[in-house]
Motif scaffolding. Structure first.
Motif, PDB file in Angstrom:
ATOM      1  N   LYS A   1       0.798  -1.227   0.000  1.00 39.23           N
ATOM      2  CA  LYS A   1       0.000   0.000   0.000  1.00 39.23           C
ATOM      3  C   LYS A   1       0.831   1.277   0.000  1.00 39.23           C
ATOM      4  CE  LYS A   1      -3.933  -2.295   1.267  1.00 39.23           C
ATOM      5  NZ  LYS A   1      -5.222  -2.186   0.664  1.00 39.23           N
ATOM      6  N   ARG A   2       2.068   1.215   0.473  1.00 37.46           N
ATOM      7  CA  ARG A   2       2.925   2.406   0.515  1.00 37.46           C
ATOM      8  C   ARG A   2       4.371   1.957   0.525  1.00 37.46           C
ATOM      9  NH1 ARG A   2       5.944   4.312   4.637  1.00 37.46           N
ATOM     10  NH2 ARG A   2       5.514   6.504   4.877  1.00 37.46           N
ATOM     11  N   PRO A   3       5.273   2.745  -0.073  1.00 36.65           N
ATOM     12  CA  PRO A   3       6.694   2.381  -0.039  1.00 36.65           C
ATOM     13  C   PRO A   3       7.261   2.507   1.374  1.00 36.65           C
ATOM     14  CG  PRO A   3       6.254   4.122  -1.671  1.00 36.65           C
ATOM     15  CD  PRO A   3       5.008   3.926  -0.876  1.00 36.65           C
ATOM     16  N   VAL A   4       8.248   1.669   1.645  1.00 40.07           N
ATOM     17  CA  VAL A   4       8.994   1.725   2.908  1.00 40.07           C
ATOM     18  C   VAL A   4      10.401   2.181   2.547  1.00 40.07           C
ATOM     19  CG1 VAL A   4       9.860   0.389   4.859  1.00 40.07           C
ATOM     20  CG2 VAL A   4       7.579  -0.092   3.932  1.00 40.07           C
ATOM     21  N   ALA A   5      10.851   3.260   3.202  1.00 36.65           N
ATOM     22  CA  ALA A   5      12.115   3.902   2.838  1.00 36.65           C
ATOM     23  C   ALA A   5      13.067   3.950   4.031  1.00 36.65           C
ATOM     24  CB  ALA A   5      11.831   5.317   2.342  1.00 36.65           C
ATOM     25  N   PRO A   6      14.340   4.216   3.771  1.00 33.62           N
ATOM     26  CA  PRO A   6      15.296   4.378   4.862  1.00 33.62           C
ATOM     27  C   PRO A   6      14.796   5.424   5.856  1.00 33.62           C
ATOM     28  CG  PRO A   6      16.443   4.359   2.763  1.00 33.62           C
ATOM     29  CD  PRO A   6      14.977   4.406   2.458  1.00 33.62           C
ATOM     30  N   GLY A   7      14.971   5.128   7.134  1.00 38.95           N
ATOM     31  CA  GLY A   7      14.508   6.009   8.196  1.00 38.95           C
ATOM     32  C   GLY A   7      13.152   5.621   8.755  1.00 38.95           C
ATOM     33  N   ASP A   8      12.411   4.774   8.034  1.00 39.69           N
ATOM     34  CA  ASP A   8      11.112   4.316   8.517  1.00 39.69           C
ATOM     35  C   ASP A   8      11.278   3.269   9.618  1.00 39.69           C
ATOM     36  OD1 ASP A   8       9.687   5.915   6.766  1.00 39.69           O
ATOM     37  OD2 ASP A   8       9.362   4.325   5.290  1.00 39.69           O
ATOM     38  N   THR A   9      10.317   3.231  10.507  1.00 33.23           N
ATOM     39  CA  THR A   9      10.210   2.143  11.475  1.00 33.23           C
ATOM     40  C   THR A   9       9.015   1.308  11.052  1.00 33.23           C
ATOM     41  OG1 THR A   9      11.164   3.450  13.265  1.00 33.23           O
ATOM     42  CG2 THR A   9       9.843   1.542  13.901  1.00 33.23           C
ATOM     43  N   LEU A  10       9.277   0.067  10.718  1.00 30.96           N
ATOM     44  CA  LEU A  10       8.245  -0.851  10.258  1.00 30.96           C
ATOM     45  C   LEU A  10       7.686  -1.574  11.474  1.00 30.96           C
ATOM     46  CD1 LEU A  10       7.227  -1.630   7.410  1.00 30.96           C
ATOM     47  CD2 LEU A  10       8.891  -3.480   7.432  1.00 30.96           C
ATOM     48  N   ILE A  11       6.398  -1.415  11.739  1.00 36.94           N
ATOM     49  CA  ILE A  11       5.731  -2.117  12.833  1.00 36.94           C
ATOM     50  C   ILE A  11       5.063  -3.349  12.243  1.00 36.94           C
ATOM     51  CG2 ILE A  11       3.968  -2.011  14.639  1.00 36.94           C
ATOM     52  CD1 ILE A  11       6.407  -0.236  15.201  1.00 36.94           C
ATOM     53  N   LEU A  12       5.425  -4.508  12.746  1.00 30.30           N
ATOM     54  CA  LEU A  12       4.955  -5.794  12.238  1.00 30.30           C
ATOM     55  C   LEU A  12       3.892  -6.350  13.173  1.00 30.30           C
ATOM     56  CD1 LEU A  12       8.572  -7.142  11.689  1.00 30.30           C
ATOM     57  CD2 LEU A  12       7.106  -6.073   9.947  1.00 30.30           C
ATOM     58  N   ASN A  13       2.678  -6.502  12.673  1.00 31.89           N
ATOM     59  CA  ASN A  13       1.567  -7.054  13.456  1.00 31.89           C
ATOM     60  C   ASN A  13       1.155  -8.381  12.847  1.00 31.89           C
ATOM     61  OD1 ASN A  13       0.872  -4.813  15.365  1.00 31.89           O
ATOM     62  ND2 ASN A  13       0.703  -3.705  13.430  1.00 31.89           N
ATOM     63  N   VAL A  14       1.229  -9.444  13.644  1.00 31.82           N
ATOM     64  CA  VAL A  14       0.879 -10.774  13.156  1.00 31.82           C
ATOM     65  C   VAL A  14      -0.089 -11.406  14.147  1.00 31.82           C
ATOM     66  CG1 VAL A  14       1.752 -13.056  12.523  1.00 31.82           C
ATOM     67  CG2 VAL A  14       3.127 -11.016  12.027  1.00 31.82           C
ATOM     68  N   HIS A  15      -1.193 -11.928  13.612  1.00 36.82           N
ATOM     69  CA  HIS A  15      -2.220 -12.580  14.433  1.00 36.82           C
ATOM     70  C   HIS A  15      -2.372 -14.029  13.979  1.00 36.82           C
ATOM     71  CE1 HIS A  15      -3.779  -8.865  16.294  1.00 36.82           C
ATOM     72  NE2 HIS A  15      -3.283  -8.320  15.187  1.00 36.82           N
ATOM     73  N   HIS A  16      -2.337 -14.947  14.937  1.00 39.29           N
ATOM     74  CA  HIS A  16      -2.554 -16.363  14.643  1.00 39.29           C
ATOM     75  C   HIS A  16      -4.026 -16.572  14.362  1.00 39.29           C
ATOM     76  CE1 HIS A  16      -3.363 -20.593  15.974  1.00 39.29           C
ATOM     77  NE2 HIS A  16      -2.419 -20.775  15.062  1.00 39.29           N
ATOM     78  N   GLU A  17      -4.341 -17.164  13.230  1.00 38.64           N
ATOM     79  CA  GLU A  17      -5.727 -17.439  12.862  1.00 38.64           C
ATOM     80  C   GLU A  17      -6.129 -18.876  13.195  1.00 38.64           C
ATOM     81  OE1 GLU A  17      -7.879 -15.148  11.715  1.00 38.64           O
ATOM     82  OE2 GLU A  17      -6.331 -13.608  11.833  1.00 38.64           O
ATOM     83  N   ARG A  18      -5.283 -19.825  12.779  1.00 35.70           N
ATOM     84  CA  ARG A  18      -5.594 -21.232  13.062  1.00 35.70           C
ATOM     85  C   ARG A  18      -4.378 -22.100  12.756  1.00 35.70           C
ATOM     86  NH1 ARG A  18      -8.418 -20.195   8.309  1.00 35.70           N
ATOM     87  NH2 ARG A  18      -7.772 -21.446   6.544  1.00 35.70           N
ATOM     88  N   THR A  19      -4.433 -23.333  13.233  1.00 40.16           N
ATOM     89  CA  THR A  19      -3.402 -24.328  12.959  1.00 40.16           C
ATOM     90  C   THR A  19      -4.093 -25.612  12.526  1.00 40.16           C
ATOM     91  OG1 THR A  19      -1.997 -23.368  14.670  1.00 40.16           O
ATOM     92  CG2 THR A  19      -1.422 -25.588  13.905  1.00 40.16           C
ATOM     93  N   ARG A  20      -3.619 -26.159  11.414  1.00 41.36           N
ATOM     94  CA  ARG A  20      -4.126 -27.452  10.927  1.00 41.36           C
ATOM     95  C   ARG A  20      -2.966 -28.245  10.359  1.00 41.36           C
ATOM     96  NH1 ARG A  20      -9.148 -25.524   7.535  1.00 41.36           N
ATOM     97  NH2 ARG A  20     -10.475 -24.940   9.256  1.00 41.36           N
TER      98      ARG A  20
END
Length: 155
Positions: free
Chosen positions: A102-121
């Motif tokens: 959705k948007r470029p990530v450039a030097p100086g940015d802080t990337l916040i990573l959000n991960v949610h577990h949906e299921r395991t099979r």
């Protein structure tokens, strides 16, 4: 490994993940709810090796590396919440669905990573994941991952 930690520093991350420079893409875990969700960060520096070629006139973090950062965060979530995964396991990205950038990530940015577990099979973990910069979604995807004993992949 099973832990109820709410945050992880780089030393704990290095103990859990086999990745090292230049492919280690998680600098810190800010929040962790085992088996549920993780919030981590990646400080994006101009010193990253890929910026010299992507692109010299306007450095942009490759989308595939944003997805890799999300997968590494998912691995940390799995390693901190599953009794089925040992520290000798290798964690593999098994699939990516609905990836959007959705948007470029450039030097100086802080990337916040959000991960949610949906299921395991059948030893496949499914996650919904997003990477944000300053509260704006930069990328999102559904990830599928699996862990295998390291010795199983030889030969």
């Amino acid at each position: 490994m099973n832990t109820s930690a709410t945050a992880l520093d780089i030393h704990k991350i290095l103990a859990l993940l086999p990745h090292r420079y230049p492919i280690l893409l998680v600098d810190r875990v800010l929040e962790l709810e085992p088996r549920r969700r993780i919030k981590a960060l990646k400080n994006v520096s101009i010193n990253e090796p890929y910026f010299s070629g992507h692109f010299p006139q306007r450095p942009v973090m490759p989308g595939v590396l944003i997805i890799e950062a999300l997968a590494q965060a998912a691995a940390l979530l799995t390693f901190c919440g599953s009794k089925q995964v040992s520290e000798q396991s290798l964690y593999y990205l098994a699939g990516i669905d609905k990836a959007r950038f959705k948007r470029p990530v450039a030097p100086g940015d802080t990337l916040i990573l959000n991960v949610h577990h949906e299921r395991t099979r059948r030893e496949i973990w499914k996650f919904s994941a997003s990477a944000e910069v300053e509260g704006t979604v930069a990328a999102q995807a559904e990830l599928m991952c699996t862990a295998r004993p390291a010795e199983q992949d030889r030969g």
